[in-house]
Design an enzyme around this catalytic site. Structure first.
Site, PDB file in Angstrom:
ATOM      1  N   ASP A  11       0.864  -1.184   0.000  1.00 42.25           N
ATOM      2  CA  ASP A  11       0.000   0.000   0.000  1.00 42.25           C
ATOM      3  C   ASP A  11       0.895   1.226   0.000  1.00 42.25           C
ATOM      4  O   ASP A  11       2.100   1.143   0.287  1.00 42.25           O
ATOM      5  CB  ASP A  11      -0.914  -0.006   1.237  1.00 42.25           C
ATOM      6  N   SER A  12       0.301   2.377  -0.291  1.00 43.02           N
ATOM      7  CA  SER A  12       1.057   3.628  -0.259  1.00 43.02           C
ATOM      8  C   SER A  12       1.371   4.050   1.178  1.00 43.02           C
ATOM      9  O   SER A  12       2.248   4.879   1.398  1.00 43.02           O
ATOM     10  CB  SER A  12       0.282   4.736  -0.959  1.00 43.02           C
ATOM     11  N   CYS A  74      -4.930  -1.582  -1.754  1.00 42.36           N
ATOM     12  CA  CYS A  74      -5.237  -0.160  -1.926  1.00 42.36           C
ATOM     13  C   CYS A  74      -6.206  -0.030  -3.096  1.00 42.36           C
ATOM     14  O   CYS A  74      -5.911  -0.499  -4.196  1.00 42.36           O
ATOM     15  CB  CYS A  74      -3.958   0.613  -2.212  1.00 42.36           C
ATOM     16  N   GLU A 152      -3.637   8.703   8.993  1.00 42.48           N
ATOM     17  CA  GLU A 152      -2.173   8.649   8.937  1.00 42.48           C
ATOM     18  C   GLU A 152      -1.558   9.508  10.049  1.00 42.48           C
ATOM     19  O   GLU A 152      -0.477   9.193  10.560  1.00 42.48           O
ATOM     20  CB  GLU A 152      -1.677   9.120   7.570  1.00 42.48           C
ATOM     21  N   CYS A 184     -11.726   2.416   0.731  1.00 45.46           N
ATOM     22  CA  CYS A 184     -10.335   2.823   0.940  1.00 45.46           C
ATOM     23  C   CYS A 184      -9.851   2.008   2.120  1.00 45.46           C
ATOM     24  O   CYS A 184     -10.547   1.934   3.143  1.00 45.46           O
ATOM     25  CB  CYS A 184     -10.222   4.321   1.222  1.00 45.46           C
ATOM     26  N   HIS A 186      -7.765   2.520   4.329  1.00 46.47           N
ATOM     27  CA  HIS A 186      -7.591   3.256   5.587  1.00 46.47           C
ATOM     28  C   HIS A 186      -8.877   3.275   6.430  1.00 46.47           C
ATOM     29  O   HIS A 186      -8.818   3.299   7.659  1.00 46.47           O
ATOM     30  CB  HIS A 186      -7.208   4.718   5.305  1.00 46.47           C
TER      31      HIS A 186
END
Length: 267
Positions: A11-12, A74, A152, A184, A186
């Site tokens: 993932d990023s 992702c 984040e 997403c 996240h």
């Protein structure tokens, strides 16, 4: 294909840890190597070719570790096209499920909400998948640009987080949705808060489980599913590994994980 080889997950940033959690639960015998590109996150504001270059770099690094499969944990990266990210690698690459079957099973009114990043919403991929499965469904996409920076940034107790959830939920509540997908990786970090905002009449779906079954099917196809032994989990970040560990504690049994800060140039 070596059955004992690890599965790569990328993932990023840290969002893909929600997918790693589900994979680890369903595949306890497997070894996993997770890479979060925390040095360059977020990817969403970068040019597409630059993002593709970053993903190729991570996949090449995972290939050098001898992985038997890569899961792109992702939604934004999945929208780029999994086949186009594969390059010359022989192992299967699996992207995120759009979760349309789960949504339609959960929604009695066929009024479905989609929470995702602005880029993912702009592709209309989830809307198209849902309508292809049931043209009578009503789909309400909602871009949620505030969520990823808050997650984040570990702002779980900040007043900004419930304010953002209420802001993005309001139009979907007014529309009368009864199912919502978190498109997403996240967003499962704040799933409980989102569920509380919508109440029990709305089913909130995390597509991680459906994605995990796609990964399992791909391993079965090549005869590479490991069925014994105790798997190991290695969580790698390209920067700020202490923060990665703190966020991983919300998803994984960190006492069973190894954490490493890596340089993708080092194969």
């Amino acid at each position: 294909m070596n059955k004992n080889a690890p599965i790569g997950v990328l993932d990023s940033g840290v969002g893909g840890l929600s997918v790693l959690k589900c994979l680890h639960q369903l595949l306890p015998h497997e070894d996993f190597i997770y890479v979060g590109d925390t040095a360059r996150t977020p990817y969403g504001t970068r040019p597409e070719q630059e993002i593709r270059g970053f993903v190729a770099e991570i996949i090449d690094w995972l290939a050098a570790q001898g992985v038997k499969e890569v899961v792109i944990a992702c939604n934004t990266l999945t929208m780029l096209g999994v086949d186009s990210l594969k390059g010359d690698h022989k192992f299967p690459i699996v992207g995120m499920s759009k979760g349309e079957k789960l949504l339609l099973e959960a929604s009695k009114k066929k009024k479905i909400g989609v929470f995702a990043t602005p880029f993912t919403i702009s592709t209309e991929a989830h809307k198209k998948a849902i309508l292809a499965a049931d043209p009578t469904a009503e789909v309400y996409p909602m871009p949620c640009p505030k969520y990823v920076p808050l997650i984040e940034g570990e702002q779980f107790d900040s007043p900004e987080l419930p304010a953002a959830i209420a802001e993005y939920a309001a139009p979907l509540k007014e529309a009368g949705i009864d199912a919502l997908i978190l498109s997403c990786t996240h967003y499962p970090f704040i799933k409980k808060q989102i569920e509380a905002e919508f109440g029990p009449e709305v089913t909130v779906i995390d597509p991680a489980e459906a994605t995990s079954y796609l990964a399992i099917d791909a391993l079965k196809e090549i005869g590479a599913l490991r069925e014994d032994g105790a798997g190991k989990v290695t969580v790698c970040g390209t920067a700020d590994i202490d923060r990665v560990r703190r966020l991983a504690e919300r998803m994984l049994p960190v006492e069973d994980c190894q954490f490493k800060e890596i340089n993708l140039a080092d194969k």
